[in-house]
Scaffold this active site. Structure first.
Site, mmCIF file in Angstrom:
data_model
loop_
_atom_site.group_PDB
_atom_site.id
_atom_site.type_symbol
_atom_site.label_atom_id
_atom_site.label_comp_id
_atom_site.label_asym_id
_atom_site.label_seq_id
_atom_site.Cartn_x
_atom_site.Cartn_y
_atom_site.Cartn_z
ATOM 1 N N GLU A 184 10.638 -19.427 -1.712
ATOM 2 C CA GLU A 184 10.070 -19.137 -3.007
ATOM 3 C C GLU A 184 8.719 -18.460 -2.852
ATOM 4 O OE1 GLU A 184 10.353 -22.481 -5.545
ATOM 5 O OE2 GLU A 184 12.486 -22.691 -5.077
ATOM 6 N N CYS B 241 1.555 -16.078 -4.093
ATOM 7 C CA CYS B 241 1.620 -17.273 -3.248
ATOM 8 C C CYS B 241 2.845 -17.136 -2.341
ATOM 9 C CB CYS B 241 1.704 -18.503 -4.149
ATOM 10 S SG CYS B 241 1.771 -20.037 -3.213
ATOM 11 N N CYS C 89 9.394 -28.158 4.815
ATOM 12 C CA CYS C 89 8.177 -28.515 5.551
ATOM 13 C C CYS C 89 8.385 -29.852 6.245
ATOM 14 C CB CYS C 89 6.984 -28.602 4.605
ATOM 15 S SG CYS C 89 5.422 -28.875 5.466
ATOM 16 N N CYS D 66 3.737 -34.848 3.401
ATOM 17 C CA CYS D 66 2.711 -35.364 2.492
ATOM 18 C C CYS D 66 3.434 -36.054 1.342
ATOM 19 C CB CYS D 66 1.833 -34.219 1.982
ATOM 20 S SG CYS D 66 1.048 -33.324 3.339
ATOM 21 N N CYS E 208 4.066 -34.317 -2.257
ATOM 22 C CA CYS E 208 4.532 -32.921 -2.297
ATOM 23 C C CYS E 208 6.056 -32.825 -2.357
ATOM 24 C CB CYS E 208 3.999 -32.184 -1.075
ATOM 25 S SG CYS E 208 4.642 -30.519 -0.910
ATOM 26 N N GLY F 88 5.940 -24.773 3.088
ATOM 27 C CA GLY F 88 5.758 -24.818 4.531
ATOM 28 C C GLY F 88 4.324 -24.942 4.989
ATOM 29 N N SER G 158 -3.710 -21.834 3.828
ATOM 30 C CA SER G 158 -4.010 -23.249 3.636
ATOM 31 C C SER G 158 -3.240 -24.073 4.664
ATOM 32 C CB SER G 158 -3.596 -23.657 2.221
ATOM 33 O OG SER G 158 -3.722 -25.047 2.058
ATOM 34 N N ASN H 22 0.587 -32.069 -9.708
ATOM 35 C CA ASN H 22 1.732 -31.655 -10.518
ATOM 36 C C ASN H 22 2.888 -32.603 -10.238
ATOM 37 O OD1 ASN H 22 0.685 -29.198 -11.695
ATOM 38 N ND2 ASN H 22 0.744 -28.353 -9.622
ATOM 39 N N CYS I 174 1.629 -25.712 -7.681
ATOM 40 C CA CYS I 174 1.439 -26.247 -6.328
ATOM 41 C C CYS I 174 2.321 -27.458 -6.070
ATOM 42 C CB CYS I 174 0.010 -26.724 -6.156
ATOM 43 S SG CYS I 174 -1.154 -25.427 -6.023
#
Ligand code: SAH
Ligand code: SF4
Length: 411
Positions: free
Chosen positions: A134, A168, A175, A179, A182, A226, A256, A359, A402
């Site tokens: 994405e 983005c 990933c 976390c 996420c 990722g 990041s 989010n 995010c």
């Protein structure tokens, strides 16, 4: 103060209404065969730099300088079909195709449009697994990264249509970092993207919006799906293509990381003319909380991350960004803001903090912070002497915000 005022304004904007999205299918963009009728597997030119393209040309009995022509065609003119590269003799184009070569740039197979102008794309490359990643286009930027730090209010002779537009970009399918807050983490790591698959996302979006390099200033953030520093070579390979072949400035790019120390150490060695800016997903004021929400902290605790970041030679006016996702009741109290301010000051690093209100995602047991808590946190950080920005949630209605990037097509 102007920045604080702007952030208040951003936060005051209402969330985007649910179900306001529009799904556009792009079936007409053409599917491609991986394998020719002869059984020869296609080979992609996109992703190779000028020198590598030159070596390919030599391989087929052509002079090496034809590599430069090819690079010009696929990275500057953004031609996606070999047959349309008219700077090459027709016979050579035919011969390359017969030998299994294709441009092979990733393309947008589906797009979701948000009522706030944000677009989320599913982008597919040429790999046989047909996995998609994405990519997100935010025409207004995200309120956090403002490119090279120049004042966007000042006219500078550049077309300012998208002075703050930001793309983005994803670096992996899924990933592995896990976390807890996420959504991408839920996928696990499916695979790394190649340099061409990473850079191709950018050119596909440039084509969609008619972005002209040199005229339009668009920011890139490597903050999609990722962990870029766990796919370091391909990530930096993509940056090299975007800087050296496409002609973008690394000062308008931000990568990041969740704090992969060996990756940060390598990054610190990159030459200034190639190195994007750096953002660290800090997300907590101390190891205890960070260890709970980001298990990677047990491997590389805050001090180790800070020590690695301290090795970067920052350019004039450059700052490190510390990202901080506010999780209601977990890390959003004013005393935690004060602790964060002390931590950032103690590092002595030129830095700013980007706050992001969490989010929500299905099945993730955290709470969105109260608007008053977000505001109090921002004020406490500012009082602690830390420049602070509040990132605007984008495209919530299309899961483009995010941590919401996930390779599924929500119904
Ligand atoms: N893997 C890299 C880059 C992609 S994540 C990294 O972690 O830094 C980009 C940013 O989104 C990170 O700062 C991350 O902390 C944040 N993020 C992840 N999930 C989120 C969520 N649900 N809400 C808000 N921000 C989130
Ligand atoms: Fe991976 Fe970043 Fe999500 Fe953590 S926040 S799981 S590192 S994508």
């Amino acid at each position: 103060m102007a920045a604080a005022f702007r952030n208040e304004m951003l936060y005051a904007e209402p969330y985007v209404a649910q179900k306001s999205y529009q799904l556009v299918r792009l079936d007409g963009s053409g599917s491609r065969e991986d394998t020719q009728a002869s059984g020869v597997r296609n080979r992609q030119l996109f992703g190779l730099d000028s020198n590598e393209l030159g070596a390919c040309m030599v391989e087929v009995g052509e002079p090496a300088w034809r590599g430069r022509q090819l690079a010009e065609a696929i990275y500057c003119q953004r031609i996606t079909e070999l047959s349309e590269i008219t700077t090459l003799p027709k016979t050579l184009r035919t011969r390359l195709a017969l030998e299994g070569w294709e441009v092979g740039r990733p393309w947008i197979i589906q797009l979701f449009q948000s009522s706030d102008g944000t677009e989320r794309y599913l982008v597919q490359g040429q790999a046989a697994d047909a996995l998609t990643v994405e990519t997100v286009w935010m025409p207004e930027g995200d309120g956090g990264e403002t490119g090279d730090g120049s004042d966007p209010e000042k006219p500078n002779g550049v077309d300012r249509r998208w002075e703050r537009a930001t793309i983005c970009v994803s670096s992996q399918v899924g990933c592995a970092v896990n976390c807890q807050f996420c959504l991408t983490a839920r996928l696990g790591l499916q695979r790394n993207l190649s340099a061409g698959e990473i850079a191709g996302q950018v050119l596909a979006v440039f084509d969609r919006h008619g972005v002209e390099v040199g005229r339009d200033r668009v920011n890139l953030v490597f903050m999609g799906m990722g962990e870029p520093f766990l796919n370091y070579d391909n990530f930096m390979g993509a940056v090299r293509l975007l800087v050296e072949e496409v002609g973008l400035s690394p000062r308008r790019m931000t990568v990041s990381t969740s704090g992969i120390v060996p990756g940060i150490e390598r990054f610190a060695q990159e030459p200034a003319e190639l190195r994007p800016k750096l953002a660290i997903s800090l997300n907590a004021p101390n190891d205890e909380i960070r260890g709970q929400i980001m298990p990677i902290n047990r491997k590389w605790p805050i001090e180790a991350v800070i020590a690695a970041v301290g090795r970067l030679q920052l350019r004039p006016r450059e700052r490190i960004t510390f990202e901080y996702v506010l999780l209601g009741g977990v890390n959003d109290r004013p005393e935690q803001a004060a602790e964060l301010a002390r931590l950032v000051r103690r590092t002595g690093i030129a830095a700013k903090v980007n706050l992001i209100a969490w989010n929500p995602g299905p099945g993730i047991a955290y709470a969105t912070p109260q608007p008053e808590a977000v505001d109090a946190f921002r004020v406490a950080l500012g009082d602690g002497g830390i420049p602070v920005y509040l990132r605007k949630p984008h495209g919530r209605d299309i899961y483009a915000a995010c941590g919401q990037l996930k390779r599924t097509v929500e119904g």
